[in-house]
Design a protein around this motif. Structure first.
Motif, PDB file in Angstrom:
ATOM      1  N   GLN A 142       0.835  -1.204   0.000  1.00 50.29           N
ATOM      2  CA  GLN A 142       0.000   0.000   0.000  1.00 50.29           C
ATOM      3  C   GLN A 142       0.870   1.254   0.000  1.00 50.29           C
ATOM      4  O   GLN A 142       0.613   2.206  -0.751  1.00 50.29           O
ATOM      5  CB  GLN A 142      -0.918  -0.006   1.221  1.00 50.29           C
ATOM      6  N   LEU A 143       1.901   1.252   0.842  1.00 46.47           N
ATOM      7  CA  LEU A 143       2.799   2.406   0.911  1.00 46.47           C
ATOM      8  C   LEU A 143       3.585   2.568  -0.376  1.00 46.47           C
ATOM      9  O   LEU A 143       3.855   3.697  -0.814  1.00 46.47           O
ATOM     10  CB  LEU A 143       3.742   2.253   2.105  1.00 46.47           C
ATOM     11  N   SER A 144       3.961   1.457  -1.003  1.00 48.02           N
ATOM     12  CA  SER A 144       4.686   1.530  -2.262  1.00 48.02           C
ATOM     13  C   SER A 144       3.846   2.202  -3.341  1.00 48.02           C
ATOM     14  O   SER A 144       4.335   3.037  -4.102  1.00 48.02           O
ATOM     15  CB  SER A 144       5.099   0.126  -2.710  1.00 48.02           C
ATOM     16  N   GLU A 145       2.575   1.845  -3.408  1.00 47.36           N
ATOM     17  CA  GLU A 145       1.687   2.470  -4.389  1.00 47.36           C
ATOM     18  C   GLU A 145       1.428   3.934  -4.040  1.00 47.36           C
ATOM     19  O   GLU A 145       1.436   4.805  -4.911  1.00 47.36           O
ATOM     20  CB  GLU A 145       0.370   1.703  -4.468  1.00 47.36           C
ATOM     21  N   GLU A 146       1.215   4.200  -2.758  1.00 48.84           N
ATOM     22  CA  GLU A 146       0.896   5.568  -2.326  1.00 48.84           C
ATOM     23  C   GLU A 146       2.040   6.528  -2.611  1.00 48.84           C
ATOM     24  O   GLU A 146       1.818   7.693  -2.980  1.00 48.84           O
ATOM     25  CB  GLU A 146       0.570   5.561  -0.832  1.00 48.84           C
ATOM     26  N   HIS A 147       3.273   6.048  -2.468  1.00 47.72           N
ATOM     27  CA  HIS A 147       4.438   6.933  -2.580  1.00 47.72           C
ATOM     28  C   HIS A 147       5.323   6.570  -3.772  1.00 47.72           C
ATOM     29  O   HIS A 147       6.511   6.912  -3.790  1.00 47.72           O
ATOM     30  CB  HIS A 147       5.255   6.865  -1.294  1.00 47.72           C
ATOM     31  N   ARG A 148       4.759   5.950  -4.792  1.00 48.14           N
ATOM     32  CA  ARG A 148       5.570   5.442  -5.897  1.00 48.14           C
ATOM     33  C   ARG A 148       6.249   6.565  -6.677  1.00 48.14           C
ATOM     34  O   ARG A 148       7.298   6.349  -7.308  1.00 48.14           O
ATOM     35  CB  ARG A 148       4.727   4.574  -6.827  1.00 48.14           C
ATOM     36  N   ASP A 149       5.675   7.769  -6.692  1.00 49.74           N
ATOM     37  CA  ASP A 149       6.245   8.872  -7.469  1.00 49.74           C
ATOM     38  C   ASP A 149       7.108   9.813  -6.635  1.00 49.74           C
ATOM     39  O   ASP A 149       7.606  10.823  -7.154  1.00 49.74           O
ATOM     40  CB  ASP A 149       5.117   9.669  -8.136  1.00 49.74           C
ATOM     41  N   LYS A 150       7.294   9.501  -5.352  1.00 48.58           N
ATOM     42  CA  LYS A 150       8.114  10.362  -4.499  1.00 48.58           C
ATOM     43  C   LYS A 150       9.559   9.874  -4.534  1.00 48.58           C
ATOM     44  O   LYS A 150       9.863   8.774  -4.066  1.00 48.58           O
ATOM     45  CB  LYS A 150       7.580  10.355  -3.070  1.00 48.58           C
ATOM     46  N   LEU A 151      10.435  10.717  -5.084  1.00 43.12           N
ATOM     47  CA  LEU A 151      11.836  10.319  -5.241  1.00 43.12           C
ATOM     48  C   LEU A 151      12.599  10.475  -3.937  1.00 43.12           C
ATOM     49  O   LEU A 151      12.293  11.340  -3.104  1.00 43.12           O
ATOM     50  CB  LEU A 151      12.494  11.146  -6.339  1.00 43.12           C
ATOM     51  N   MET A 152      13.600   9.647  -3.781  1.00 40.01           N
ATOM     52  CA  MET A 152      14.519   9.712  -2.651  1.00 40.01           C
ATOM     53  C   MET A 152      15.901   9.323  -3.156  1.00 40.01           C
ATOM     54  O   MET A 152      16.034   8.716  -4.224  1.00 40.01           O
ATOM     55  CB  MET A 152      14.074   8.754  -1.532  1.00 40.01           C
ATOM     56  N   PRO A 153      16.946   9.638  -2.404  1.00 39.36           N
ATOM     57  CA  PRO A 153      18.279   9.234  -2.841  1.00 39.36           C
ATOM     58  C   PRO A 153      18.486   7.731  -2.695  1.00 39.36           C
ATOM     59  O   PRO A 153      18.024   7.106  -1.740  1.00 39.36           O
ATOM     60  CB  PRO A 153      19.216   9.995  -1.882  1.00 39.36           C
ATOM     61  N   GLY A 154      19.176   7.156  -3.671  1.00 36.70           N
ATOM     62  CA  GLY A 154      19.694   5.807  -3.527  1.00 36.70           C
ATOM     63  C   GLY A 154      21.165   5.893  -3.178  1.00 36.70           C
ATOM     64  O   GLY A 154      21.863   6.823  -3.608  1.00 36.70           O
ATOM     65  N   TYR A 155      21.638   4.955  -2.375  1.00 36.24           N
ATOM     66  CA  TYR A 155      23.015   5.011  -1.884  1.00 36.24           C
ATOM     67  C   TYR A 155      23.772   3.728  -2.219  1.00 36.24           C
ATOM     68  O   TYR A 155      23.192   2.645  -2.255  1.00 36.24           O
ATOM     69  CB  TYR A 155      23.038   5.194  -0.362  1.00 36.24           C
ATOM     70  N   THR A 156      25.052   3.871  -2.493  1.00 36.80           N
ATOM     71  CA  THR A 156      25.977   2.747  -2.425  1.00 36.80           C
ATOM     72  C   THR A 156      27.158   3.221  -1.585  1.00 36.80           C
ATOM     73  O   THR A 156      27.582   4.387  -1.695  1.00 36.80           O
ATOM     74  CB  THR A 156      26.467   2.299  -3.814  1.00 36.80           C
ATOM     75  N   HIS A 157      27.665   2.358  -0.730  1.00 30.82           N
ATOM     76  CA  HIS A 157      28.752   2.715   0.204  1.00 30.82           C
ATOM     77  C   HIS A 157      28.350   3.886   1.102  1.00 30.82           C
ATOM     78  O   HIS A 157      29.205   4.631   1.586  1.00 30.82           O
ATOM     79  CB  HIS A 157      30.047   3.067  -0.547  1.00 30.82           C
ATOM     80  N   LEU A 158      27.043   4.067   1.292  1.00 30.92           N
ATOM     81  CA  LEU A 158      26.493   5.211   2.030  1.00 30.92           C
ATOM     82  C   LEU A 158      26.852   6.543   1.379  1.00 30.92           C
ATOM     83  O   LEU A 158      26.823   7.599   2.024  1.00 30.92           O
ATOM     84  CB  LEU A 158      26.934   5.202   3.506  1.00 30.92           C
ATOM     85  N   GLN A 159      27.186   6.494   0.087  1.00 38.35           N
ATOM     86  CA  GLN A 159      27.410   7.702  -0.693  1.00 38.35           C
ATOM     87  C   GLN A 159      26.232   7.867  -1.645  1.00 38.35           C
ATOM     88  O   GLN A 159      25.684   6.887  -2.161  1.00 38.35           O
ATOM     89  CB  GLN A 159      28.708   7.593  -1.503  1.00 38.35           C
ATOM     90  N   VAL A 160      25.843   9.120  -1.877  1.00 36.92           N
ATOM     91  CA  VAL A 160      24.754   9.388  -2.810  1.00 36.92           C
ATOM     92  C   VAL A 160      25.073   8.753  -4.154  1.00 36.92           C
ATOM     93  O   VAL A 160      26.167   8.945  -4.698  1.00 36.92           O
ATOM     94  CB  VAL A 160      24.545  10.906  -2.951  1.00 36.92           C
ATOM     95  N   ALA A 161      24.130   7.988  -4.700  1.00 31.80           N
ATOM     96  CA  ALA A 161      24.418   7.204  -5.895  1.00 31.80           C
ATOM     97  C   ALA A 161      23.496   7.563  -7.055  1.00 31.80           C
ATOM     98  O   ALA A 161      23.892   8.272  -7.985  1.00 31.80           O
ATOM     99  CB  ALA A 161      24.298   5.714  -5.574  1.00 31.80           C
ATOM    100  N   MET A 162      22.247   7.106  -7.013  1.00 33.47           N
ATOM    101  CA  MET A 162      21.295   7.309  -8.094  1.00 33.47           C
ATOM    102  C   MET A 162      19.915   7.579  -7.505  1.00 33.47           C
ATOM    103  O   MET A 162      19.663   7.268  -6.342  1.00 33.47           O
ATOM    104  CB  MET A 162      21.236   6.068  -8.997  1.00 33.47           C
ATOM    105  N   PRO A 163      19.010   8.120  -8.319  1.00 34.39           N
ATOM    106  CA  PRO A 163      17.654   8.325  -7.802  1.00 34.39           C
ATOM    107  C   PRO A 163      16.979   6.995  -7.481  1.00 34.39           C
ATOM    108  O   PRO A 163      17.112   6.012  -8.206  1.00 34.39           O
ATOM    109  CB  PRO A 163      16.931   9.029  -8.957  1.00 34.39           C
ATOM    110  N   SER A 164      16.272   6.989  -6.386  1.00 39.11           N
ATOM    111  CA  SER A 164      15.386   5.886  -6.043  1.00 39.11           C
ATOM    112  C   SER A 164      14.030   6.510  -5.735  1.00 39.11           C
ATOM    113  O   SER A 164      13.797   7.685  -6.037  1.00 39.11           O
ATOM    114  CB  SER A 164      15.940   5.107  -4.841  1.00 39.11           C
TER     115      SER A 164
END
Length: 432
Positions: A142-164
């Motif tokens: 339900q939360l995935s559908e509700e917030h599917r268009d809200k972008l957040m940072p994706g991380y690798t190595h705890l460094q900013v990586a790509m949009p999620s």
């Protein structure tokens, strides 16, 4: 005077009895309903092969039902001096019915009696776990559908990586739970086999109808080989522990994410004040104690398979009293996991998501891959596009387009929630 089914006319030293019984009286209360259920199936089978008369069966069944009713009312206890639940049930029957109560143990050993109790118990506990998983899974979807268009940072190595996106984040944990359900189903299938009739692990000279008790108790099939039935003690618990650990791993990871996203340095999510805790000296604090406790409990639950493996690693064939200690380990764990799953569901029902996170200039570089890909789609070779964007980052001239176009299966624009739901529904049917 102590009451043991195996009493041969002498009393064990009280210190010995206390040490060997341990917490069994307390833990066995959770097995009481299953002990009666197993006994009712067993005596029906005994009557069918001539070891009980119809009249005796008709006396025993109502008396066992009375005990079952007292269990459901919470009135059943294991008296002082009574070794375990099996002894308590038999002594109650004997006290009420006399010698006919002593006949219910024909063709059984406490070994297969406790085995069938445990199989029935674990089968129900795994169903309860699957129901709690389904509740949390539904919330995450339900939360995935509700917030599917809200972008957040994706991380690798705890460094900013790509949009999620929050749609991906919630959906990822939903799909991870389908993997865990595979483990729950596997443990359920191992538990869903009838050991009754294996006696002490070497069968019986009575012509027991094991197929009949299998049907009566709703097992998928018997443990056919009587020695294998006894060997399943320990194996079943390890399978259950592995399933618990798998779910706990997913849940502990989710709890860690929430703790991190609540931190002021991220500030991606928050909860109502009444669902957080404070500090004794810092008035501003709103701590994620629920998720920290959840993380700690789930980390501890992940140790279960190793603890059981060490406990059973060097045991010889046949029953050994060491196996009793597994109840101390696994019984509390099923309850604790369900409590954690339900608490996660409750907390996520109140989660608040920060909007427009990626508008912050600190996340400008998160769009570099998007801009590389945009150039590639315009005909620029990938390595040249990568170098072009990389040089603009190095010389400080990079300006993100802030455009995200992910359309493939399982991506930001297509999180595949319906396909993930179908996976979970197929698994849940196997537990029905």
């Amino acid at each position: 005077m102590a009451k043991q089914l195996w009493n041969k006319g002498f009393e064990p030293d009280q210190l010995i009895e206390n040490f060997t019984v341990g917490k069994d009286r307390e833990l066995d209360l959770r097995l009481a309903r299953y002990d009666v259920q197993g006994s009712m199936a067993h005596i029906k089978m005994l009557e069918s092969i001539g070891l009980l008369t119809k009249d005796e069966l008709n006396i025993l069944l109502p008396a066992l039902q009375d005990i079952a009713d007292s269990i459901e009312r919470g009135e059943f206890t294991i008296e002082d001096g009574v070794e375990d639940v099996h002894s308590q049930v038999e002594f109650l029957l004997t006290a009420k019915l006399g010698d006919v109560g002593k006949k219910i143990h024909s063709g059984r050993s406490r070994n297969d009696q406790v085995l069938v109790d445990l199989k029935l118990f674990f089968r129900d506990e795994l169903k309860r776990i699957s129901e709690a998983i389904e509740r949390l899974f539904t919330r995450l979807q339900q939360l995935s559908e509700e917030h599917r268009d809200k972008l957040m940072p994706g991380y690798t190595h705890l460094q900013v990586a790509m949009p999620s996106s929050f749609g991906l984040w919630f959906g990822a944990y939903a799909e991870s739970l389908t993997d865990d359900m595979q483990m729950v189903v596997a443990a359920y299938n191992i538990a869903n086999q009838n050991p009754l009739g294996s006696a002490a692990g070497y069968g019986s000279s009575f012509p027991l109808d094991r197929e009949m008790t299998t049907r009566l108790l709703g097992f998928a099939n018997p443990h056919y080989n009587v020695v294998a039935a006894q060997m399943s003690r320990g194996k079943t618990e390890r399978a259950v522990a592995s399933a618990i650990a798998a779910v706990a791993s997913t849940l502990g990871h989710l709890a860690m994410d929430v703790c991190m996203w609540m931190c002021n340095n991220f500030g991606f999510v928050k909860f109502p004040d009444e669902l957080t805790t404070g500090s004794s000296i810092m008035p501003h604090k709103k701590n994620p104690d629920v998720f920290e406790i959840m993380r700690g409990k789930c980390n501890r639950l992940q140790s279960l398979p190793n603890e059981l493996t060490i406990l059973t690693a060097n045991l010889p064939l046949g029953y050994n009293r060491d196996l009793q200690l597994m109840k101390d380990i696994v019984f509390p764990a099923t309850t604790e996991l369900i409590e954690c799953l339900d608490m996660a569901d409750f907390m996520l029902a109140h989660i608040k998501i920060k909007d427009n996170i990626l508008d912050d200039p600190r996340y400008d570089y998160i769009f570099t891959v998007e801009d590389v890909n945009r150039l590639v789609l315009q005909g620029v070779p990938f390595r040249d596009a990568y170098k072009q964007v990389g040089m603009s980052v190095q010389d400080g001239s990079y300006k993100p387009t802030r455009e995200v176009h992910h359309t493939h299966l399982g991506s930001i624009g297509n999180p595949a929630n319906s396909q993930i739901l179908a996976k979970m529904q197929a698994l849940l049917k196997l537990m029905a």
